[in-house]
Design an enzyme around this catalytic site. Structure first.
Site: not given
Ligand code: NDP
Length: 244
Positions: A142, A155
């Site tokens: 991130s 975070y």
């Molecule tokens: P979303 O919330 O849309 O996606 C997060 C994903 O992680 C979901 O598919 C969720 O699926 C999965 N997830 C969460 N917990 C678990 C778990 N215990 N096991 C397996 N899967 C899990 O957010 P983003 O797409 O934005 O996030 C993706 C990545 O990008 C993250 O690492 C985030 O920190 C990073 N990021 C995002 C930013 C933003 O502004 N959006 C900026 C910088 C980095 P499910 O709940 O179905 O398990």
């Protein structure tokens, strides 16, 4: 021909946001994608959509915080497609809050998913990749791996950790490609679970300058499509109008 074509690519956190967009783009570019997350209904529609477009995709439930679960997810990918060329450790959670609120269970969850989840993904693919002498590990960190903001201490700490783990992994393994993807603010479901009102408002403000997840999917595709002797170490991608 794109070097994405034919690669077996496992993606965690593919049920929404960046992971989902990445799975769609890589599959459209000819990768065989194996998608994992906890919400299997979402994964099923993702796979159905990819297959309907002529792509190759399989889904399996995975909780990245559970080491054995991640191992089984990668075993499943190998059973379906024979090997894993790339893993995208993307799953993450971001329940922001001021530290004085002592939301210690949320701290633990971020450590378990954002740090342990990445380590579990690395551990699940390393033996195969080392034995073959090739492979790529893409870790989604991130902009929070570079700057710290109030309510984001834990975070950001988890994302600094992802950065450090990735850099150490790269230095120790000249036979592998290791890539850090550091997105700025993306319009996704991330942070929907924030329980602190001020943190929620802070994120709403940040999201005024957000782009869509396909911007990050394209960055990941760029890193994957490079020839084997090119390791894109890190890509930082921010919305043009973003201050952070
Ligand atoms: P979303 O919330 O849309 O996606 C997060 C994903 O992680 C979901 O598919 C969720 O699926 C999965 N997830 C969460 N917990 C678990 C778990 N215990 N096991 C397996 N899967 C899990 O957010 P983003 O797409 O934005 O996030 C993706 C990545 O990008 C993250 O690492 C985030 O920190 C990073 N990021 C995002 C930013 C933003 O502004 N959006 C900026 C910088 C980095 P499910 O709940 O179905 O398990």
């Amino acid at each position: 021909m794109s070097s994405i074509e034919g690669k077996v690519i496992a993606i965690t956190g593919a049920s929404s946001g960046i992971g989902e967009a990445t799975a769609k783009l890589l599959a459209a570019r000819g990768a065989k994608v194996v998608v994992g997350a906890r919400r299997t209904d979402r994964l099923k529609s993702l796979v159905d959509g990819i297959v309907a477009e002529g792509g190759a995709a399989k889904a399996r439930a995975v909780d990245v915080a559970n080491r054995q679960d991640v191992r089984s997810f990668i075993d499943f990918a190998r059973a379906e497609f024979g090997r894993v060329d790339v893993i995208v450790n993307n799953a993450g959670v971001m329940p922001l809050s001021p530290m004085a609120e002592l939301k210690v269970d949320e701290w633990d969850r971020m450590i378990d998913v954002n740090i342990r989840g990445v380590l579990n993904g690395v551990a699940a693919v390393l033996p195969e990749m080392k034995a073959r002498g090739s492979g790529q590990i893409v870790n989604v960190a991130s902009i929070g791996a570079h700057v710290v903001v109030p309510t984001g201490a834990v975070y950001c700490a988890t994302k600094y950790a992802v950065w450090a783990i990735s850099e150490g992994l790269r230095q120790e393994n000249p036979d592998l490609r290791v890539t850090i993807i550091s997105p700025g603010v993306v319009a996704t479901e991330l942070g929907d679970d924030i329980s602190d009102a001020n943190a929620k408002e802070f994120l709403t403000g940040l999201r005024k300058a957000a782009f869509t997840p396909d911007a990050i999917a394209r960055a990941i595709a760029y890193a994957v499509e490079q020839p084997d002797d090119v390791d894109v170490n890190e890509i930082i991608v921010r919305p043009t109008t973003s201050q952070f």
